[in-house]
Write a protein that holds these residues in place. Structure first.
Motif, PDB file in Angstrom:
ATOM      1  N   LEU A 122       1.199  -1.070   0.035  1.00 26.63           N
ATOM      2  CA  LEU A 122      -0.194  -0.465  -0.245  1.00 26.63           C
ATOM      3  C   LEU A 122       0.622   1.769  -0.180  1.00 26.63           C
ATOM      4  CD1 LEU A 122      -3.013  -0.417   2.456  1.00 26.63           C
ATOM      5  CD2 LEU A 122      -3.182  -0.008  -0.177  1.00 26.63           C
ATOM      6  N   THR A 123       1.960   1.516   0.862  1.00 23.76           N
ATOM      7  CA  THR A 123       2.863   2.732   1.138  1.00 23.76           C
ATOM      8  C   THR A 123       3.927   2.484  -0.453  1.00 23.76           C
ATOM      9  OG1 THR A 123       4.193   1.140   2.577  1.00 23.76           O
ATOM     10  CG2 THR A 123       2.565   2.211   3.496  1.00 23.76           C
ATOM     11  N   LEU A 230      -4.688   5.691  -0.586  1.00 24.44           N
ATOM     12  CA  LEU A 230      -3.499   4.575  -1.380  1.00 24.44           C
ATOM     13  C   LEU A 230      -4.369   4.519  -2.086  1.00 24.44           C
ATOM     14  CD1 LEU A 230      -1.145   4.347   1.251  1.00 24.44           C
ATOM     15  CD2 LEU A 230      -0.660   6.148   0.316  1.00 24.44           C
ATOM     16  N   VAL A 232      -5.972   6.108  -4.261  1.00 24.85           N
ATOM     17  CA  VAL A 232      -6.407   6.490  -5.125  1.00 24.85           C
ATOM     18  C   VAL A 232      -4.368   7.688  -5.763  1.00 24.85           C
ATOM     19  CG1 VAL A 232      -7.266   8.722  -5.806  1.00 24.85           C
ATOM     20  CG2 VAL A 232      -8.616   6.644  -4.789  1.00 24.85           C
ATOM     21  N   LEU A 233      -3.649   8.121  -3.568  1.00 23.99           N
ATOM     22  CA  LEU A 233      -3.158   9.230  -4.356  1.00 23.99           C
ATOM     23  C   LEU A 233      -1.773   7.671  -4.693  1.00 23.99           C
ATOM     24  CD1 LEU A 233      -3.947  10.897  -1.006  1.00 23.99           C
ATOM     25  CD2 LEU A 233      -4.637  11.270  -3.300  1.00 23.99           C
ATOM     26  N   ALA A 234      -0.671   8.688  -4.913  1.00 23.52           N
ATOM     27  CA  ALA A 234       0.958   8.319  -5.053  1.00 23.52           C
ATOM     28  C   ALA A 234       0.636   7.972  -3.578  1.00 23.52           C
ATOM     29  CB  ALA A 234       1.657   9.574  -5.552  1.00 23.52           C
ATOM     30  N   PRO A 235       1.354   6.520  -3.164  1.00 26.55           N
ATOM     31  CA  PRO A 235       1.580   6.548  -1.892  1.00 26.55           C
ATOM     32  C   PRO A 235       3.548   7.171  -2.086  1.00 26.55           C
ATOM     33  CG  PRO A 235       2.425   4.241  -3.698  1.00 26.55           C
ATOM     34  CD  PRO A 235       1.425   5.396  -4.253  1.00 26.55           C
ATOM     35  N   GLU A 332      -7.165  -5.191  -4.568  1.00 25.88           N
ATOM     36  CA  GLU A 332      -6.841  -3.411  -4.958  1.00 25.88           C
ATOM     37  C   GLU A 332      -8.483  -3.136  -5.365  1.00 25.88           C
ATOM     38  OE1 GLU A 332      -6.053  -0.885  -7.819  1.00 25.88           O
ATOM     39  OE2 GLU A 332      -7.075  -2.491  -8.510  1.00 25.88           O
ATOM     40  N   GLU A 333      -9.562  -3.906  -6.376  1.00 18.34           N
ATOM     41  CA  GLU A 333     -10.434  -3.116  -7.145  1.00 18.34           C
ATOM     42  C   GLU A 333     -11.010  -2.709  -5.714  1.00 18.34           C
ATOM     43  OE1 GLU A 333     -13.674  -5.008  -9.674  1.00 18.34           O
ATOM     44  OE2 GLU A 333     -11.369  -6.150  -9.576  1.00 18.34           O
ATOM     45  N   GLY A 334     -11.522  -3.704  -4.910  1.00 16.16           N
ATOM     46  CA  GLY A 334     -12.270  -2.990  -3.501  1.00 16.16           C
ATOM     47  C   GLY A 334     -12.333  -1.843  -3.534  1.00 16.16           C
ATOM     48  N   GLN A 337     -12.822   1.136  -4.907  1.00 20.57           N
ATOM     49  CA  GLN A 337     -14.273   1.253  -5.102  1.00 20.57           C
ATOM     50  C   GLN A 337     -14.515   1.861  -4.052  1.00 20.57           C
ATOM     51  OE1 GLN A 337     -16.468  -1.186  -6.356  1.00 20.57           O
ATOM     52  NE2 GLN A 337     -19.134  -0.725  -6.217  1.00 20.57           N
ATOM     53  N   VAL A 338     -14.211   1.729  -2.839  1.00 22.27           N
ATOM     54  CA  VAL A 338     -14.884   2.146  -1.724  1.00 22.27           C
ATOM     55  C   VAL A 338     -13.774   3.891  -1.654  1.00 22.27           C
ATOM     56  CG1 VAL A 338     -13.925   2.280   0.658  1.00 22.27           C
ATOM     57  CG2 VAL A 338     -14.156   0.484  -0.151  1.00 22.27           C
ATOM     58  N   GLU A 340     -13.041   6.002  -3.857  1.00 23.71           N
ATOM     59  CA  GLU A 340     -13.894   6.395  -4.937  1.00 23.71           C
ATOM     60  C   GLU A 340     -15.157   6.556  -4.301  1.00 23.71           C
ATOM     61  OE1 GLU A 340     -13.141   8.966  -7.843  1.00 23.71           O
ATOM     62  OE2 GLU A 340     -11.657   7.261  -8.290  1.00 23.71           O
ATOM     63  N   THR A 341     -16.015   6.051  -3.719  1.00 24.83           N
ATOM     64  CA  THR A 341     -17.496   6.352  -3.959  1.00 24.83           C
ATOM     65  C   THR A 341     -17.454   7.540  -2.242  1.00 24.83           C
ATOM     66  OG1 THR A 341     -18.383   4.319  -4.448  1.00 24.83           O
ATOM     67  CG2 THR A 341     -19.357   5.279  -2.901  1.00 24.83           C
ATOM     68  N   PHE A 343     -15.094   9.799  -2.009  1.00 23.11           N
ATOM     69  CA  PHE A 343     -14.340  10.612  -2.695  1.00 23.11           C
ATOM     70  C   PHE A 343     -16.174  11.858  -3.606  1.00 23.11           C
ATOM     71  CE2 PHE A 343     -12.822  13.242  -6.484  1.00 23.11           C
ATOM     72  CZ  PHE A 343     -11.929  14.054  -6.173  1.00 23.11           C
TER      73      PHE A 343
END
Lengths: 430, 495
Positions: A122-123, A230, A232-235, A332-334, A337-338, A340-341, A343
């Motif tokens: 993740l990081t 993380l 979405v954002l750059a780690p 990763e996908e879930g 989505q969490v 993004e929702t 956001f």
């Protein structure tokens, strides 16, 4: 008495086997003047009465519905898959001890090895440890690492770090003469620049620039990150931060009035020997079977004593397990989505709230993910009005930051459904 | 049996969870945020369906020993039964669902629970106030030392040393060093207790505190504790109590009455909150009046029937953790205290002492017992007598694992060679203790008849003895760049 096992007859037999007549003969080393007549506490209760008392206390707290909670500030409502508590509720996990005997603790060890990998992924950093107490102590431990690594005494805190993390950092630093200063101009005395991404108000900071500035001054960059962001954002690993820390509460743990939660810490491989706390690595037995062990214990207090990297001798294993189950469930996908929702809903909400008379974004030029600061007219009456309708409104941040008078941060996640957002806007505007 | 890693079980395209859609019209993050703020490479997380996940963790669970199934005679760890009612209490929505920044009037029950738990702990250890904030025992030690440091500084007294006995837990010197003190070791006498002569020679106006465990890590009550307290206080230093062994004398005597100024407690030991495979625990610290101004903030106060968080404490050492500590563990401990009451806690300690002395008697003649009894709630044996057969404490420990017992704490305290520190607690039956002694007897016989089998133990566990030295060596190779294998994590092999 509950939870005791010896019968009066057992006690007699055991005393006889020891060769004494009474318990007093076993307590001879305690000076008579110290002996108590009795422990001044009420006598014990039946389970029925115990639980009635505990339930009565619980009933005197007000629990706001997840969907109507818009207060964050470091603790968030998230959807928690049932799988999480089903796993952490297994007595093989929650009643196990620290895995000192690896052959009898492979379940815990492997789960934590998976946690270390998940956090490292993740990081975007090389190695993560087995977890720490919370986000605040993780920031403090990371700063200690930087201090030892650079031989410098000052830690610079850039921007809006969680105020309680800052306080814990100061308390950690004070004993050892580590100076903590707010600012973003590192000097040749700076051991590390600490920043939070997104910051305490929910706003994005220029993590890359802060990291570069730290490095230019010969300091380390410590990023305190929101694990779900993380997706979405750059780690930290992508922008070159040396150490990433954070609070893992959002990964499957209940708010629970602030704890227990879990801190995490990850770093570049050059810093691994300075990591505090437990580390688990792969190993093999004589038949070539893979197993997992506590390793690099030479850094730890039970071997190094006063020379240890930290005094921490445990982790928050069960909370780390919860985080592992959560991340494995999401994938990763879930996770994306969490994030993004959250956001989208937060941006929708911010848009709607900004249109209320007298309301405005506190930092309109700054980006955010799912928590954002707004200037609202009369925060106190507003929050009271929301509470009357069952809504836990945003967080007034002026109690920590005087310059942010009238600023309230709102947080929004996948548990705040569109109808809940509309209700908030409606009540706030009424 | 072993289990693959979740990452190895992972299958691309496995069923992803169904999660809420946004349901509002708003732009996506990738449309709003600048590219440099976005993640370039997605994290390599495992992808598994829920049924596969549940089986994975159930299998992992089956690889563990735990107090729910096995006897854990771990010295100084107090592995008691974890009452199931405590778990239910902590998960009540009225506790688990509370946000830490709710207004005080909406969390009166939670604050009252903290207030009541503080009062109960004060009664058990004999102090004036308790902070519930520290997350673990070591965290509590450090918190207490910071308060002691702040106390001395407030009097313009710059004391730089902390005394720690040679038999102390490793966290003691580490916590002292973390607070910026230098650590001076105090020797044990031949009877296993702190040497008053050595203590006398180490005490000076530089000493801020003596950290002491009582009963000490050998399970022996420090008979001279009142003299120790007098000596320490005479030089202006404070006496700190490491509460790891508090289970020895609840209701029998109190550290506060012995002269201790600061006392940490481990709720995960004495007060039955589960260990969770290494945490979360909770390490409250109790203090006498002199140290009260320095407590971490906020404290919980009661005024006119209302409970409040007091953040305005000008001399406070600040915060040692976010929010109010590991609240969920506090709920468990309070539930335990209610169920046990003063009478139950007292009997618990008496039974713990009885069990330890009984088990000590049962292993007499099988293992060395370097110190004279009676012991308190634990005792230290030594496998030194098996040295002629080449058997070490580690071999005995692994032999016990094969016999379905967890092992005692081994190689600690450091002052006893081949140490095996045994703490049976009050929640193990006489039959269990007898069976454990029987297993020790079997192992001691095996040491004589077939030491090779013992050297190879364990034989009946999911894995055999693991090559810990090899692991450390491979990590060095990784860190120095001579190997790509990270050892401390899984990594996909890229083709």
């Amino acid at each position: 008495m509950p939870y005791l096992v010896h019968s009066p007859q057992d006690r007699e037999e055991m005393l006889a086997a020891i060769g004494v007549e009474s318990m007093d003969q076993l307590l001879v080393d305690i000076p008579k003047s110290l002996r108590l007549d009795e422990l001044k506490l009420a006598n014990g209760l039946s389970e029925f009465d115990t639980m009635a008392q505990v339930q009565e206390l619980a009933a005197r707290n007000r629990v706001f519905a997840d969907r109507l909670t818009f207060r964050g500030g470091g603790v968030y409502r998230r959807f928690i898959p049932t799988a999480v508590s089903a796993v952490t509720g297994k007595p093989e996990f929650y009643t196990a001890y620290t895995p000192y005997q690896p052959e009898a603790s492979q379940g815990t060890l492997q789960a934590i090895f998976e946690f270390q990998t998940l956090i490292a992924e993740l990081t975007g950093l090389d190695v993560a440890n087995a977890s720490l107490y919370d986000g605040a102590t993780a920031v403090a431990e990371a700063s200690m690492m930087a201090r030892v690594q650079t031989g410098r005494d000052e830690v610079l805190v850039a921007g809006y770090l969680h105020p309680e993390y800052l306080e814990v950092l100061r308390a950690f630093g004070e004993g050892r003469g580590m100076k903590v200063r707010r600012g973003d101009e590192p000097t040749d005395k700076t051991a590390a620049v600490v920043f939070q991404q997104p910051d305490f108000l929910g706003l994005l900071v220029d993590a890359r620039a802060l990291t570069d500035r730290a490095h230019a001054a010969g300091a380390l960059a410590i990023a305190c990150v929101d694990p779900i962001s993380l997706a979405v954002l750059a780690p930290p690993g992508e922008y070159g931060a040396d150490i990433a820390v954070g609070e893992g509460q959002q990964l499957g743990l209940a708010p629970s009035f602030g704890g227990p939660h879990v801190g995490f810490i990850a770093c570049r491989k050059e810093l691994v020997r300075r990591l505090p706390g437990r580390l688990i690595g792969t190993s093999h037995d004589s038949q070539g079977r893979r197993g997992f062990v506590l390793t690099l214990t030479a850094r730890e207090q039970h071997i190094r004593r006063e020379k240890a990297t930290s005094n921490i001798c445990t982790n928050h294993s069960l909370c780390a397990l919860a985080a592992s189950v959560y991340l494995t469930y999401m994938g990763e996908e879930g996770l994306r989505q969490v994030a993004e929702t959250s956001f989208k809903r937060a941006h929708y909400l911010a848009e709607r709230l900004s249109k209320l008379p007298g309301w405005e974004m506190a930092f309109p030029e700054r980006q955010f993910l799912n928590e954002f600061p707004m200037i609202v007219p009369k925060p106190r009456p507003l929050l009271r009005k929301l509470a009357k309708k069952g809504i836990l409104g945003g967080l007034e941040v002026s109690r920590w930051f005087r310059e942010l008078k009238g600023v309230v941060t709102f947080t929004c996640t996948e548990v705040n459904d569109p109808a809940a957002l509309d209700l908030l806007v409606e009540v706030a505007g009424s | 049996m072993t289990e693959l890693l979740s990452f190895e079980l992972s299958r691309p395209g496995a069923q992803a969870p169904r999660l809420p859609e946004a349901g509002v019209s708003a732009p996506a993050s990738t449309d709003v945020l600048p590219k440099e703020a976005l993640r370039a490479r997605p994290p390599d997380l495992p992808r598994l369906s829920e049924p596969e996940i549940m089986r994975h963790y159930s299998r992992l669970a089956s690889l563990n020993y735990s107090i729910s199934e096995q006897f854990y005679p771990l010295g100084s760890c107090t592995m008691k039964y974890n009452p199931v009612a405590n778990e239910v209490a902590a998960s009540l929505p009225g506790f688990a669902g509370l946000h830490p920044y709710q207004d005080e009037e909406t969390v009166q029950g939670a604050l009252e629970l903290m207030w009541r738990l503080e009062r109960a702990l004060c009664a058990v250890v004999g102090v004036d106030r308790v902070t519930l904030q520290p997350a673990a025992g070591a965290h509590g030690e450090w918190t207490a030392l910071r308060m002691i440091q702040a106390y001395h500084r407030s009097r313009g007294d710059k004391r730089t040393e902390v005394l720690v006995p040679d038999s102390a837990h490793g966290t003691n010197p580490a916590s002292a060093a973390l607070s910026g003190f230098s650590v001076v070791e105090v020797k044990s006498g031949p009877d296993g207790r702190i040497s008053l002569t050595d203590l006398e020679s180490k005490l000076s106006p530089r000493v801020a505190a003596l950290m002491l465990t009582n009963p000490n890590t050998l399970g022996l009550f420090e008979r001279e504790i009142l003299n120790v307290a007098e000596m320490v206080h005479a030089t202006g230093a404070m006496l700190y109590y490491d509460g790891a062994n508090l289970n020895a004398f609840m209701g029998v005597c109190r550290p506060g009455d012995m002269g201790f100024d600061a006392v940490h407690m481990n709720l995960h030991k004495t007060f039955t909150t589960p260990h969770g495979g290494g945490g979360p625990g909770a390490g409250p610290v109790g203090v006498k009046a002199d140290l009260v101004p320095f407590l971490p903030h906020p404290t919980v106060e009661k005024a006119e029937g209302e409970f409040k968080l007091d953040h305005r404490r000008p001399q406070s050492i600040g915060r040692v953790r976010s929010f109010y500590g590991n609240f969920g563990m506090l709920v468990r401990a309070y539930t335990y205290v209610l169920a046990m009451g003063g009478d139950g806690l007292t009997q618990a300690s008496l039974d713990a002492v009885l069990s330890a002395n009984y088990l000590r008697k049962q292993v007499e003649g099988l293992l060395d017992l370097p110190h004279e009894g009676p012991c308190m709630h634990e005792f230290v044996a030594s496998a030194h007598n098996l040295a002629p057969q080449g058997i070490k404490a580690l071999d005995v420990a692994k032999g016990l694992l094969d016999r379905d017992f967890y092992a005692p704490t081994i190689y600690f305290p450091l002052v006893v060679p081949e140490a095996m520190m045994v703490e049976p607690t009050e929640t193990e039956s006489k039959a269990t203790l007898d069976a454990f002694a029987g297993a020790v007897k079997e192992i001691v016989e095996l040491a004589r008849t077939d030491p090779a089998t013992l050297h190879g133990a364990p034989h009946r566990l999911p894995v055999g003895r693991l090559d810990e030295v090899g692991t450390a060596r491979q990590i060095t190779s990784y860190l120095t760049g001579s190997s790509e294998e990270p050892i401390l994590r899984w990594k996909r092999v890229r083709k």
